[in-house]
Design a protein around this motif. Structure first.
Motif, PDB file in Angstrom:
ATOM      1  N   ALA A 161      -1.470  -4.020  10.555  1.00 22.62           N
ATOM      2  CA  ALA A 161      -1.807  -5.371  10.110  1.00 22.62           C
ATOM      3  C   ALA A 161      -2.013  -5.350   8.603  1.00 22.62           C
ATOM      4  N   VAL A 162      -1.498  -6.374   7.938  1.00 24.44           N
ATOM      5  CA  VAL A 162      -1.717  -6.566   6.507  1.00 24.44           C
ATOM      6  C   VAL A 162      -2.319  -7.951   6.332  1.00 24.44           C
ATOM      7  N   PRO A 219      -7.665   2.463   9.415  1.00 24.38           N
ATOM      8  CA  PRO A 219      -6.600   2.723   8.435  1.00 24.38           C
ATOM      9  C   PRO A 219      -5.313   1.943   8.697  1.00 24.38           C
ATOM     10  N   HIS A 220      -5.196   1.345   9.879  1.00 22.40           N
ATOM     11  CA  HIS A 220      -3.998   0.572  10.205  1.00 22.40           C
ATOM     12  C   HIS A 220      -4.124  -0.895   9.790  1.00 22.40           C
ATOM     13  N   ALA A 225       3.248  -0.672   5.688  1.00 24.25           N
ATOM     14  CA  ALA A 225       2.985  -1.078   7.062  1.00 24.25           C
ATOM     15  C   ALA A 225       4.282  -1.306   7.826  1.00 24.25           C
ATOM     16  N   ALA A 226       5.257  -1.928   7.181  1.00 20.99           N
ATOM     17  CA  ALA A 226       6.540  -2.200   7.835  1.00 20.99           C
ATOM     18  C   ALA A 226       7.274  -0.912   8.172  1.00 20.99           C
ATOM     19  N   LEU A 280       3.825  -5.673  14.003  1.00 23.30           N
ATOM     20  CA  LEU A 280       3.362  -5.820  12.625  1.00 23.30           C
ATOM     21  C   LEU A 280       2.752  -7.211  12.485  1.00 23.30           C
ATOM     22  N   ILE A 281       1.487  -7.256  12.070  1.00 25.44           N
ATOM     23  CA  ILE A 281       0.770  -8.517  11.888  1.00 25.44           C
ATOM     24  C   ILE A 281       0.599  -8.766  10.399  1.00 25.44           C
ATOM     25  N   VAL A 282       0.984  -9.952   9.938  1.00 29.47           N
ATOM     26  CA  VAL A 282       0.810 -10.333   8.541  1.00 29.47           C
ATOM     27  C   VAL A 282       0.048 -11.656   8.501  1.00 29.47           C
ATOM     28  N   TYR A 283      -1.026 -11.672   7.739  1.00 25.79           N
ATOM     29  CA  TYR A 283      -1.876 -12.856   7.613  1.00 25.79           C
ATOM     30  C   TYR A 283      -2.006 -13.203   6.139  1.00 25.79           C
TER      31      TYR A 283
END
Length: 375
Positions: free
Chosen positions: A12-13, A51-52, A72-73, A80-83
């Motif tokens: 996750a980012v 750490p993820h 992350a990708a 993969l979570i992007v917010y």
């Protein structure tokens, strides 16, 4: 069928801009990032290792966002979570841009182009992508938006479930005095408390429908959603409203097969194995003491605690089998758990699928967990 991502193979980012030089301040965004990171890493949700989860707050330039996103990708093979939370802009060509601290109204080049972020998602190894955009549109400060094409259409990526807040003003996005922005606050409440009467797993389609009803009832703008390739079936959490009704006595569940037990077939990593093993007890509704009693002494409370909190696979299977049986997991599913345990042990030893270790070759170790960059 709804599925929880494997936390060991997911990343996750979380990106947020709360301070601006030339736009209205959004202090609640900082609280959004802290709360969402805690939930994604905690037992209420995906149990992602800390750490993820990379948190990028008030990035000074696009590179500060894109670098951890590329990491992350490259690492995520499951989800993969992007917010992003902050001001959103639509430029003269109807392209979406995400505002950064130094973004100037009318100067879209001072922001982060969503197309750059989108390209990284397209190139990602992850099977699934979740994009959560908590953006506002201010007619006075943030330029124009093509009314025929909403934020969800702008940001769509194949293999993605996109959930976007549609807020026309700062007040709608971040009511003065509230801890969180309106959209993210409702999302956090859903992940923390669940949906009464909802399914055991809160997949994104269910969350989206609930958020629409919740935000509309509060007279806030309703979110938009776009689904690509069954992304709507990805779950961010178990339904904790349903878990609260689980039995809390040592009496065996009369219909354990009707519970939605963690699915061992979705486990890809050792991290995912233990996250799902811990979730088994939560689904059972039993305490560790009750599980121990139901095991007839085969597993003590100390053994249970060590079993679900370790980071290496146990060398033997017996304790895990006794733990699963005491929780009420059906026998056929315990066999599936045994298969997942054996598969991971073979991989850790460098054994090819269905084969043995090649003579003269040392066993292969699990790679270290990615240490993502956070800010």
């Amino acid at each position: 069928m709804s599925v929880l991502p494997d936390p060991g193979a997911s990343r996750a980012v979380l990106i947020g801009t709360s301070r601006y030089d030339h736009l209205e301040q959004l202090p609640a965004v900082s609280n959004n990032l802290t709360a969402l990171a805690a939930i994604l890493s905690g037992p209420l949700s995906l149990r992602l290792p800390a750490p993820h989860v990379a948190v990028v707050e008030n990035p000074p330039d696009p590179g500060t966002v894109l670098d951890p996103l590329r990491h992350a990708a490259a690492e995520a093979t499951d989800t993969l979570i992007v917010y992003y939370a902050g001001h959103g802009l639509i430029d003269a060509h109807d392209a979406l841009a995400l505002a950064l601290p130094h973004t100037r109204p009318g100067r879209v080049e001072t922001s982060l182009s969503y197309d750059w972020l989108r390209q990284i998602l397209l190139d990602s190894r992850a099977q699934r992508h979740i994009v959560l955009l908590d953006c506002c549109y201010s007619g006075l400060a943030l330029g124009r938006m093509n009314a025929a094409q909403g934020l969800a259409d702008q940001a769509a990526v194949e293999g993605t479930f996109l959930l976007a807040a549609s807020a026309e003003t700062r007040t709608a996005l971040a009511p003065i005095g509230d801890t969180h922005t309106a959209f993210t606050g409702a999302l956090l409440d859903t992940l923390r408390h669940g949906i009464p009467g909802g399914p055991p797993l809160l997949d994104l389609e269910t969350v989206y429908r609930h958020l629409r009803l919740t935000l509309e009832a509060r007279a806030h703008p309703v979110p938009q959603a776009r689904n690509r390739n069954s992304g709507a079936r990805v779950a961010l959490t178990r339904n904790h409203a349903a878990l609260k009704t689980a039995p809390v006595t040592a009496t065996a569940d009369p219909q354990p097969e009707h519970r939605l037990w963690p699915d061992p077939s979705t486990i890809r990593t050792v991290t995912g194995y233990f996250a799902n093993l811990a979730a088994v007890r939560e689904v059972s509704g039993l305490t560790q003491q009750e599980v121990s009693r139901r095991s007839a002494g085969r597993v003590s409370t100390g053994t249970i605690s060590r079993l679900i909190n370790r980071d290496t696979l146990p060398a033997t299977w017996n304790s895990t089998a006794a733990y699963l049986a005491a929780c009420g997991v059906p026998a056929d599913q315990i066999e599936q758990w045994h298969g997942a345990w054996q598969k991971l042990r073979d991989e850790s030893a460098g054994v090819p699928a269905g084969g043995t270790v090649e003579p003269g070759k040392a066993p292969r170790r699990f790679s270290a967990l990615w240490r993502g960059r956070g800010q």
